[in-house]
Design a protein around this motif. Structure first.
Motif, PDB file in Angstrom:
ATOM      1  N   THR A 115       5.223  -1.128   3.961  1.00 22.70           N
ATOM      2  CA  THR A 115       3.532  -0.549   4.133  1.00 22.70           C
ATOM      3  C   THR A 115       2.484  -2.146   3.893  1.00 22.70           C
TER       4      THR A 115
ATOM      5  N   ASP B 225      -2.168   2.060  -5.486  1.00 23.68           N
ATOM      6  CA  ASP B 225      -1.936   3.003  -7.500  1.00 23.68           C
ATOM      7  C   ASP B 225      -0.927   3.720  -6.672  1.00 23.68           C
ATOM      8  N   ILE B 226      -0.229   4.018  -6.328  1.00 26.96           N
ATOM      9  CA  ILE B 226       1.040   4.989  -6.375  1.00 26.96           C
ATOM     10  C   ILE B 226       2.405   4.250  -6.173  1.00 26.96           C
ATOM     11  N   ARG B 227       2.346   2.851  -6.228  1.00 24.73           N
ATOM     12  CA  ARG B 227       3.297   2.327  -6.619  1.00 24.73           C
ATOM     13  C   ARG B 227       4.042   2.291  -8.128  1.00 24.73           C
TER      14      ARG B 227
ATOM     15  N   GLU C 288       0.762  -0.751   0.145  1.00 24.44           N
ATOM     16  CA  GLU C 288      -0.068   0.090   0.258  1.00 24.44           C
ATOM     17  C   GLU C 288       0.149   1.427   0.356  1.00 24.44           C
ATOM     18  N   PRO C 289       0.849   2.138  -0.296  1.00 24.32           N
ATOM     19  CA  PRO C 289      -1.088   2.729  -1.397  1.00 24.32           C
ATOM     20  C   PRO C 289      -0.986   1.750  -3.096  1.00 24.32           C
TER      21      PRO C 289
ATOM     22  N   MET D 299       1.860   6.971   3.643  1.00 19.20           N
ATOM     23  CA  MET D 299       1.015   6.175   3.418  1.00 19.20           C
ATOM     24  C   MET D 299      -0.096   7.596   4.046  1.00 19.20           C
TER      25      MET D 299
END
Lengths: 309, 223
Positions: free
Chosen positions: B164, A170-172, A167-168, B181
């Motif tokens: 994370t 969609d940012i990867r 996570e997150p 995050m």
């Protein structure tokens, strides 16, 4: 060709590359590394050696890579920013290059509280992206961050890791884009068990056009047992092991689980190979390196190509 | 505020072992707010020390004071008239206060009653958390008002590491939210995700403690 890296030559020639990883010993005995290297000779294009993974002290990556080089490999040095400030990093970059290393994987590293020395000071003078920038600058501009000229710049094929599952989510892909902008040449991903999710990640990577700028090697790790699948699912941060994978392992009789794990890994490789933008596979057989030849063979990736110099 | 936490009473008693007559000095600043070194804590700690020493048949004479601030010379001076009559000062101010006492009263041993922990906030009653590492070069305008140096366990500058968890927690502990995050969520809310795409170059740590002990001189105020 930017470098003398064998991996770069193989990828540039359009071959589907195979790399693997080997954990160095917790001692000063070079025979341990040699044994692992001999097992893998001819079955992979390059071997990564981890840099004190999970913050547990082991033989240094550079030293282990030099031992592997003696067996004819062109290894991939892993370098984390957890333990060294920019002075030590630059010095080790020069040293590794002087010892004939051609590949460098830039990582931040697991936090030191995981290992045997949780009281250690954490350094993180740079992060992995800044390390990529540093290595690229030293190679392409021939200068130190200070601006001073390097006499004999190091020429590394620059790698980095990416975890498509943490996570997150969609940012990867955006994070990967930053690594590309920083100057990375190749990526090895975290172990992939959730192929649907990885395919979605690659959709985004292709939308950003990143697969055309760098080479992406998909990471796989064979499961030894249902217990290992459950452990990875529950305890390893940023790891995505779908229930279907755990169930498939758990539904297999215990004595057949290792074979089932290898079969699962082979199927994953075959499916990953079909994804546009995947240039190779990175097989991380954790303390199970002896199974790499079988996995690579069953996946139809033998014999390994001999790239022309 | 600067946070502090009282040392275990055993450790305090051990430090006090050589002395029979001391000043116990609290501070009305940060450590009062974080309930570690104010007047109330002076009273409680004073009683605990007296009782323990009486039980050990080594009674101690203890003068309790609480200064407005131990980090300002004018307030420290209020101790000067009586300090000569005592063998040591047990200060329950932050590390800055303890050192300033030592600096101003060079003939008197000073003992720290607190461990100074961090610059933080009161999240709710009884819960304090770190927010600032005083790195000397603030980037909060780029990171949605959430500090990557203080809130990311690795002080990463260019996004979350691979550790994370699915719950958005740090690999170090389930009790620690992933700083990156939070930064990303907030940038998204502010419609400033563009900031995340920017590579933040290697940080100059010289403005932090890494450049050696820091000092600010304001010419406009010194004359």
């Amino acid at each position: 060709m930017k470098t003398a890296s064998r991996l770069e030559r193989i990828l540039s020639a359009g071959h589907f590359a195979v790399t693997t990883e080997c954990g160095p010993p917790r001692g000063a005995e070079p025979a341990v590394i040699r044994r692992k290297g001999e097992m893998l000779k001819g079955f992979v294009d390059a071997i990564n050696v981890t840099d004190n993974q999970t913050s547990v002290v082991r033989m240094s990556s550079i030293a282990s890579c030099v031992i592997l080089q003696g067996l004819g490999f062109d290894p991939i040095v892993q370098m984390v920013t957890r333990d060294r400030n920019r002075i030590a990093l630059q010095s080790d970059i020069l040293g590794a290059a002087a010892l004939g290393m051609n590949n460098l994987l830039c990582l931040s590293g697991d936090h030191q509280t995981f290992g045997d020395d949780p009281e250690a000071k954490n350094v993180f003078d740079l992060d992995s992206i800044q390390l990529i920038q540093l290595v690229k600058r030293m190679r392409d501009e021939g200068t130190f961050p200070s601006g001073k000229k390097i006499e004999g710049p190091p020429r590394f094929f620059i790698g980095a890791a990416e975890n498509p599952f943490a996570e997150p989510f969609d940012i990867r892909p955006l994070r990967l884009a930053k690594k590309v902008e920083a100057g990375v040449d190749f990526i090895q991903t975290q172990c992939i068990y959730n192929l649907e999710r990885f395919e979605k990640f690659m959709d985004e990577v292709r939308k950003l056009g990143l697969h055309k700028e760098i080479k992406i090697l998909a990471g796989v790790t064979p499961l030894k047992s249902a217990g290992m699948a459950k452990f990875m699912k529950k305890n390893v941060a940023g790891m995505d092991v779908p229930d279907s994978v755990v169930k498939r392992m758990a539904d297999t009789p215990k004595e057949e689980q290792p074979a089932a794990g290898i079969q699962l890994c082979v199927e994953s490789i075959q499916r990953l190979r079909q994804i546009e933008g995947i240039a190779g596979v990175h097989v991380m057989a954790i303390e199970w390196e002896q199974k790499v030849p079988e996995i690579v063979g069953k996946a139809g990736l033998l014999p390994r190509p001999e790239p022309s110099a | 505020m600067i946070m502090g936490q009282q040392k275990p009473i055993e450790a305090i008693l051990e430090m006090l072992a050589p002395y029979g007559k001391i000043v116990l000095a609290g501070c009305n600043g940060c450590v009062t707010v974080c309930r570690a070194g104010g007047q109330k804590e002076v009273e409680i700690l004073g009683s605990a020390i007296r009782l323990a020493r009486e039980a050990a048949e080594r009674p101690i004479e203890l003068k309790e004071v609480t200064l407005e601030r131990q980090c300002d010379p004018e307030y420290l001076e209020t101790m000067r008239p009586f300090l000569e009559d005592y063998e040591a000062v047990l200060s329950i101010a932050c590390g800055a206060g303890v050192q300033f006492v030592a600096e101003k009263f060079s003939a008197t041993p000073v003992l720290p009653g607190l461990d100074t922990t961090f610059i933080g906030v009161t999240e709710k009653q009884g819960v304090w958390a770190e927010r600032c590492q005083a790195c000397g070069d603030c980037v909060l305008h780029l990171t949605g008002g959430i500090c990557p140096v203080a809130r990311c366990s690795k002080s990463l500058f260019n996004g979350p590491c691979g550790g994370t968890t699915a719950e958005g927690r740090c690999e170090v502990s389930k009790d620690v939210p992933c700083g990156w995050m939070m930064i990303i969520e907030r940038l998204r809310k502010l419609n400033m995700l563009e900031n995340y795409r920017r590579i933040l170059p290697m940080k100059g740590w010289r403005k932090s403690r890494d450049g050696g002990p820091r000092r600010i001189v304001r010419e406009d105020l010194t004359t």
